[in-house]
Structure formats: C-alpha cells, structure tokens
Enzyme design. Structure first.
Site, mmCIF file in Angstrom:
data_model
loop_
_atom_site.group_PDB
_atom_site.id
_atom_site.type_symbol
_atom_site.label_atom_id
_atom_site.label_comp_id
_atom_site.label_asym_id
_atom_site.label_seq_id
_atom_site.Cartn_x
_atom_site.Cartn_y
_atom_site.Cartn_z
ATOM 1 N N ARG A 85 0.798 -1.229 0.000
ATOM 2 C CA ARG A 85 0.000 0.000 0.000
ATOM 3 C C ARG A 85 0.833 1.283 0.000
ATOM 4 O O ARG A 85 0.593 2.176 -0.817
ATOM 5 C CB ARG A 85 -0.959 0.011 1.203
ATOM 6 C CG ARG A 85 -2.061 -1.025 1.082
ATOM 7 C CD ARG A 85 -2.775 -1.212 2.397
ATOM 8 N NE ARG A 85 -1.900 -1.844 3.387
ATOM 9 C CZ ARG A 85 -2.205 -2.046 4.652
ATOM 10 N NH1 ARG A 85 -3.380 -1.645 5.100
ATOM 11 N NH2 ARG A 85 -1.366 -2.640 5.463
ATOM 12 N N SER A 86 1.790 1.385 0.938
ATOM 13 C CA SER A 86 2.481 2.688 1.035
ATOM 14 C C SER A 86 3.420 2.968 -0.142
ATOM 15 O O SER A 86 3.497 4.120 -0.584
ATOM 16 C CB SER A 86 3.176 2.870 2.387
ATOM 17 O OG SER A 86 4.160 1.899 2.624
HETATM 18 P P1 4NP Z 1 1.395 -3.660 3.110
HETATM 19 O O1 4NP Z 1 1.007 -5.220 2.970
HETATM 20 O O2 4NP Z 1 1.302 -3.318 4.572
HETATM 21 O O3 4NP Z 1 0.374 -2.953 2.305
HETATM 22 O O4 4NP Z 1 2.806 -3.529 2.559
HETATM 23 C C1 4NP Z 1 1.655 -6.223 3.694
HETATM 24 C C2 4NP Z 1 2.811 -6.770 3.209
HETATM 25 C C3 4NP Z 1 3.438 -7.789 3.912
HETATM 26 C C4 4NP Z 1 2.891 -8.251 5.086
HETATM 27 C C5 4NP Z 1 1.738 -7.685 5.577
HETATM 28 C C6 4NP Z 1 1.118 -6.666 4.874
HETATM 29 N N1 4NP Z 1 3.513 -9.310 5.796
HETATM 30 O O5 4NP Z 1 2.966 -9.742 6.806
HETATM 31 O O6 4NP Z 1 4.591 -9.772 5.387
#
Ligand code: 4NP
Length: 157
Positions: free
Chosen positions: A13-14
């Site tokens: 997302r970010s």
């Molecule tokens: P983000 O998504 O917060 O949008 O980058 C995720 C990416 C990886 C993980 C969780 C959320 N993870 O648990 O590895």
C-alpha cells in the site's frame, strides 16, 4: 511539504501511495511543493522491492514503483515529515504509539478523501488481484483531496 505514507510491510500500500502521489503531483501540479516517501511499521521486508502484484498494478496505471525499497518507520521520521499518513486504523495506532514527540501531523490517508465510503485502505497482501485494483482506486481518489487540502497547513484539516 514532506509527506510520509505508512503501512505494515511497505511493499504493497504505502509504496503504491508514494508512486501515485508522485505521479499525480508531477502531472497535475508541475511544482516541487511536495516530497514523498513511504515506510512500514514492520521490519520484515526492509530492503525489498515492492510486491510484484503492486508493481504490475501500478504499471498498468502508468506509475513506476519498481525502484522503491522497503524501510521501517524510524524515530527521525516524526521530526523529518510534516505529515505521516496511515493506510488503516491499526497502522495509525502503531504510528501514534511510537511517536516520541516529533512535530509531524499523523492521520489516516483517507481523512483526505471525504467523499470516499472507506476510511481505510485494506491490506491486499493475502488476497487476489482485485484487492490491488481496489487499493489503487482508493489511493488515486485520495490524492486529489490531499493536494487540495495541503495547499494550506495540514493542521487546518
Ligand atoms: P502492506 O502489505 O502493509 O500494504 O505492505 C503487507 C505486506 C506484507 C505483510 C503484511 C502486509 N507481511 O505480513 O509480510
């Protein structure tokens, strides 16, 4: 105006928010009023490129995020950035908890998209490709409101 987008992993997302913001600011504003960056509250993916699904969903909308590398939110970020924008309520709580007294304003990104039915950008990591499209719809929609409202200081929101 220095703006930091923050999610959990800094690979979906970010970095997409950073890419969309930079592309739209360049296209619409033709000014260097903004500096954009992104970070994750988690450290698992530090140094990694964005998730390939995010890279290709962004590329399909003309946004190149392939050169970004994940990093974890740091204490300095609370002093360096004017505005720290969280993707969801859980991110917001964690960011706020870690704030050691910097001057950054910390909010949900979608606070700047008042006409959106969503308050949070859902995490697409464990879902299918449609989650990445929904994410980008929300991000694109939020940026116009963000730019409108940060022509003046963010505390005026
Ligand atoms: P983000 O998504 O917060 O949008 O980058 C995720 C990416 C990886 C993980 C969780 C959320 N993870 O648990 O590895």
């Amino acid at each position: 105006m220095r703006i930091l987008f923050v999610c959990l992993g800094n690979i979906c997302r970010s970095p997409s928010a950073e890419g969309v913001a930079r592309a739209r600011a360049a296209a619409l504003l033709k000014s260097d009023h903004y500096v954009f960056d992104s970070a994750g509250t988690g450290e698992w993916h530090a140094g990694d490129p964005p998730d390939p699904r995010a890279v290709s969903a962004c590329a399909a909308r003309g946004v190149d995020i392939s050169g970004q590398r994940a990093r974890q939110l740091s204490n300095d970020d609370f002093r360096t950035f004017d505005l720290i924008l969280a993707m969801d309520q859980s991110n917001l709580s964690e960011i706020t908890r870690r704030n050691t007294g910097g001057s950054a304003t910390i909010r949900l990104l979608l606070d700047y998209a008042p006409h959106s039915a969503n308050r949070e950008v859902p995490d697409p990591y464990y879902g299918g490709d449609d989650g990445f499209e929904h994410m980008l719809d929300l991000l694109e929609n939020a940026m116009d409101g963000l730019f409108e409202r940060t022509g003046r200081p963010p505390r005026a929101l």
